[in-house]
Design an enzyme around this catalytic site. Structure first.
Site, PDB file in Angstrom:
ATOM      1  N   TYR A 108      10.757  36.727   4.386  1.00  0.00           N
ATOM      2  CA  TYR A 108      10.900  35.910   3.192  1.00  0.00           C
ATOM      3  C   TYR A 108      11.831  34.730   3.467  1.00  0.00           C
ATOM      4  O   TYR A 108      11.390  33.661   3.854  1.00  0.00           O
ATOM      5  CB  TYR A 108      11.404  36.743   2.008  1.00  0.00           C
ATOM      6  CG  TYR A 108      10.408  37.798   1.585  1.00  0.00           C
ATOM      7  CD1 TYR A 108       9.199  37.435   1.020  1.00  0.00           C
ATOM      8  CD2 TYR A 108      10.676  39.147   1.758  1.00  0.00           C
ATOM      9  CE1 TYR A 108       8.264  38.388   0.633  1.00  0.00           C
ATOM     10  CE2 TYR A 108       9.753  40.111   1.374  1.00  0.00           C
ATOM     11  CZ  TYR A 108       8.551  39.732   0.812  1.00  0.00           C
ATOM     12  OH  TYR A 108       7.637  40.674   0.431  1.00  0.00           O
ATOM     13  N   CYS A 109      13.104  34.913   3.294  1.00  0.00           N
ATOM     14  CA  CYS A 109      14.051  33.811   3.349  1.00  0.00           C
ATOM     15  C   CYS A 109      14.216  33.226   4.746  1.00  0.00           C
ATOM     16  O   CYS A 109      14.390  32.015   4.894  1.00  0.00           O
ATOM     17  CB  CYS A 109      15.389  34.255   2.774  1.00  0.00           C
ATOM     18  SG  CYS A 109      15.181  34.858   1.077  1.00  0.00           S
TER      19      CYS A 109
END
Length: 176
Positions: A108-109
């Protein structure tokens, strides 16, 4: 000034609770932070305030990591640390051309922010053994954190943009 900056993403208590090799990732990241400080490389800390509101139990950095006085903190609400934050301006202020990235969560990040940095023209080094995530399920398939981390490293190692360099290296081999 050094054209490199270390960005540490979401190594917060609430984020790392279920992550693979969290202790190892934190240890390797802490060593990178120490090296960056010794070499006067700027460090930018990024923390998720969407899932972990500021000052909530899950918001704080995990034990073993401490933001020093004067080191910028980017508070984000999206997976991309550039989205609706001052990260662009911070990097411009440091006159940065190369970003080294460690943190969570790989799928994700980490992946989103490294890709966004590449699109903005930065050279990027992903610290291959200093990012982590949790097991996940997608479309009925179970993926282990190790598979996701390996896929993220493989994806990033193949990234290509004109006149830019990208690398995936172990923490011990990061060159500031």
């Amino acid at each position: 000034m050094n054209p490199t900056v270390l960005i540490v993403i979401d190594l917060q208590r609430g984020v790392l609770a279920e992550c693979f090799d969290a202790e190892g990732v934190v240890s390797r990241t802490a060593a990178l932070v120490d090296r960056a400080r010794d070499e006067r490389v700027p460090i930018i800390w990024v923390q998720d305030e969407h899932d972990f509101p500021q000052d909530s139990e899950g918001w704080g950095l995990v034990e073993g990591l401490t933001r020093a006085l004067g080191e910028p903190l980017v508070r984000k609400s999206y997976r991309d640390a550039f989205a609706d934050t001052g990260l662009d301006e911070l990097l411009e202020g440091f006159d940065v051309t190369h970003i080294v990235v460690a943190g969570a969560q790989s799928d994700y990040c980490i992946r989103t922010t490294t890709q966004a940095a590449a699109v903005r023209g930065y050279d990027v080094t992903l610290v291959g053994d200093a990012h982590t995530t949790t097991d996940a399920e997608w479309d009925g398939e179970q993926l282990t954190a190790q598979q996701i981390i390996a896929h993220t490293n493989r994806y990033f190692s193949g990234l290509r943009y004109p006149d830019q360099t990208f690398a995936v290296v172990p923490a011990a081999d990061v060159a500031f």
